[in-house]
Scaffold this active site. Structure first.
Site, mmCIF file in Angstrom:
data_model
loop_
_atom_site.group_PDB
_atom_site.id
_atom_site.type_symbol
_atom_site.label_atom_id
_atom_site.label_comp_id
_atom_site.label_asym_id
_atom_site.label_seq_id
_atom_site.Cartn_x
_atom_site.Cartn_y
_atom_site.Cartn_z
ATOM 1 N N ALA A 1 -3.548 2.978 15.715
ATOM 2 C CA ALA A 1 -3.131 4.166 14.794
ATOM 3 C C ALA A 1 -2.225 3.957 13.856
ATOM 4 C CB ALA A 1 -2.378 5.009 16.183
ATOM 5 N N LYS B 1 0.841 -1.217 -0.051
ATOM 6 C CA LYS B 1 -0.141 -0.038 0.034
ATOM 7 C C LYS B 1 0.829 1.286 -0.109
ATOM 8 C CE LYS B 1 -4.157 -1.940 1.801
ATOM 9 N NZ LYS B 1 -5.360 -1.702 2.881
HETATM 10 P P1 ATR Z 1 -2.411 -1.655 9.648
HETATM 11 O O1 ATR Z 1 -2.012 -1.141 8.323
HETATM 12 O O2 ATR Z 1 -3.124 -2.995 9.551
HETATM 13 O O3 ATR Z 1 -3.076 -0.605 10.356
HETATM 14 P P2 ATR Z 1 0.024 -1.315 11.058
HETATM 15 O O4 ATR Z 1 0.189 0.034 10.343
HETATM 16 O O5 ATR Z 1 1.336 -2.109 11.273
HETATM 17 O O6 ATR Z 1 -1.119 -2.000 10.419
HETATM 18 O O7 ATR Z 1 -0.577 -0.898 12.552
HETATM 19 C C1 ATR Z 1 -0.786 -2.017 13.290
HETATM 20 C C2 ATR Z 1 -1.691 -1.297 14.666
HETATM 21 O O8 ATR Z 1 -1.950 -2.559 15.389
HETATM 22 C C3 ATR Z 1 -0.739 -0.299 15.485
HETATM 23 O O9 ATR Z 1 -1.537 0.391 16.138
HETATM 24 C C4 ATR Z 1 -0.385 -1.244 16.838
HETATM 25 O O10 ATR Z 1 0.021 -0.739 17.643
HETATM 26 P P3 ATR Z 1 1.496 -0.058 17.947
HETATM 27 O O11 ATR Z 1 1.452 1.279 17.047
HETATM 28 O O12 ATR Z 1 1.704 0.197 19.311
HETATM 29 O O13 ATR Z 1 2.546 -1.081 17.254
HETATM 30 C C5 ATR Z 1 -1.558 -2.277 16.943
HETATM 31 N N1 ATR Z 1 -0.964 -3.608 17.556
HETATM 32 C C6 ATR Z 1 -0.634 -4.440 16.706
HETATM 33 N N2 ATR Z 1 -0.649 -5.684 17.553
HETATM 34 C C7 ATR Z 1 -1.048 -5.195 18.955
HETATM 35 C C8 ATR Z 1 -1.370 -5.980 20.153
HETATM 36 N N3 ATR Z 1 -1.172 -7.080 20.382
HETATM 37 N N4 ATR Z 1 -2.154 -5.190 21.013
HETATM 38 C C9 ATR Z 1 -2.398 -3.750 20.760
HETATM 39 N N5 ATR Z 1 -2.164 -3.148 19.585
HETATM 40 C C10 ATR Z 1 -1.459 -3.693 18.587
#
Ligand code: ATR
Length: 275
Positions: free
Chosen positions: A128, A66
């Site tokens: 986020a 993306k």
């Molecule tokens: P996407 O494009 O699917 O949104 P991303 O940009 O990698 O993927 O974002 C993943 C989101 O999931 C982030 O907000 C991440 O939190 P952090 O910014 O703190 O990394 C969140 N996330 C992933 N695994 C998580 C977990 N086990 N508990 C809480 N938040 C999680």
């Protein structure tokens, strides 16, 4: 000549996009084929060029390309700019127009298909990342009373909110960590990737207002830990991302073909019961 479209991603074998666009093409009588392309990491632009060379008119873009799609666009839309990510491309001569329909697809699913307006409501988004970035502006356009973005890494949510406020200063948007989520919300969205690993963002159970909508953006994963938590909190209106998936596809289809397909039968066909 039959117009060619495709979804590109890696992996790509589980994509539902050819099925969805195939049904749209059938029901609207459009002469087009829609296939799946396994993208090459590090060579996204070459893959796109090859598809255009072969007569391709447009592409959907999924993980992990993306951002690459944003980089290769000659004309990204405002929505794509805000999201920093692109999920649909349209080829027009030398121009590569780029869009991000995830946020408006989700908004349409919630307001139109599920019948839950955002206007005047307290809305909570968990996460986020890229998904949230695509949701914020379409959500704010619906004029919620409040939009709170909670994230494990608070600084990421704060940076996103700062960006939004720089663009539209009076927006009722704020950022916090999970422990600081306070009060009850009318709509709660899980936009983290936690569900993909069967994990749970630690949102307080008090965040779910009685009668609220709990929406899991992931699709086809059944009762994720987030939906189970909402259910334990007494929430009866639970949804996963099937409607969002089909609605974003409909937006792309209309953008490419100028015809709006009927999404209801496709959503019904793809719905996996939440058990
Ligand atoms: P996407 O494009 O699917 O949104 P991303 O940009 O990698 O993927 O974002 C993943 C989101 O999931 C982030 O907000 C991440 O939190 P952090 O910014 O703190 O990394 C969140 N996330 C992933 N695994 C998580 C977990 N086990 N508990 C809480 N938040 C999680």
């Amino acid at each position: 000549m039959t117009d060619r479209y495709a979804v590109i991603g890696n992996p790509i074998n589980h994509t539902k996009s050819p099925l969805i666009h195939g049904l749209f093409a059938q029901t609207t009588g459009q002469d087009m084929v829609y296939t799946a392309v396994l993208g090459t990491p590090g060579a996204f632009a070459q893959d796109v060029a090859a598809f255009r060379q072969a007569g391709g008119r447009g592409m959907n873009v999924t993980v992990p390309f993306k951002m690459d799609a944003f980089a290769c666009a000659t004309e990204p839309s405002d929505r794509a700019r805000m999201a920093g990510a692109v999920n649909a491309l349209k080829f027009d001569g030398d121009r590569i127009l780029a869009e991000n329909f995830d946020g408006i697809g989700l908004t349409r699913d919630v307001t139109h298909n599920l019948g839950v307006p955002l206007a005047g409501k307290r809305v909570l988004i968990l996460g986020a990342g890229g998904a949230t970035r695509g949701m914020v502006m379409p959500f704010l356009a619906e004029q919620p009373a409040e939009l709170v973005i909670a994230n494990r890494t608070v600084a990421t949510a704060q940076a996103l909110v700062a960006e939004v406020l720089a663009q539209s200063p009076a927006s009722p948007v704020s950022a916090c960590g999970y422990a600081d989520v306070s009060g009850a919300f009318d709509l709660v969205f899980n936009a983290t990737s936690a569900s993909l690993h069967a994990e749970l963002p630690p949102v307080p159970v008090t965040a779910f207002a009685p009668g609220c909508l709990a929406y899991e953006l992931a699709y086809g994963k059944g009762m994720t830990p987030f939906l189970k938590l909402a259910q334990q909190a007494g929430v009866t209106h639970l949804a996963d991302g099937v409607g969002m998936l089909v609605e974003q596809a409909a937006e792309a289809f209309e953008w490419w073909r100028g015809v709006r397909p009927d999404t209801r039968p496709v959503i019904d066909q793809l719905t996996v019961p939440l058990v």
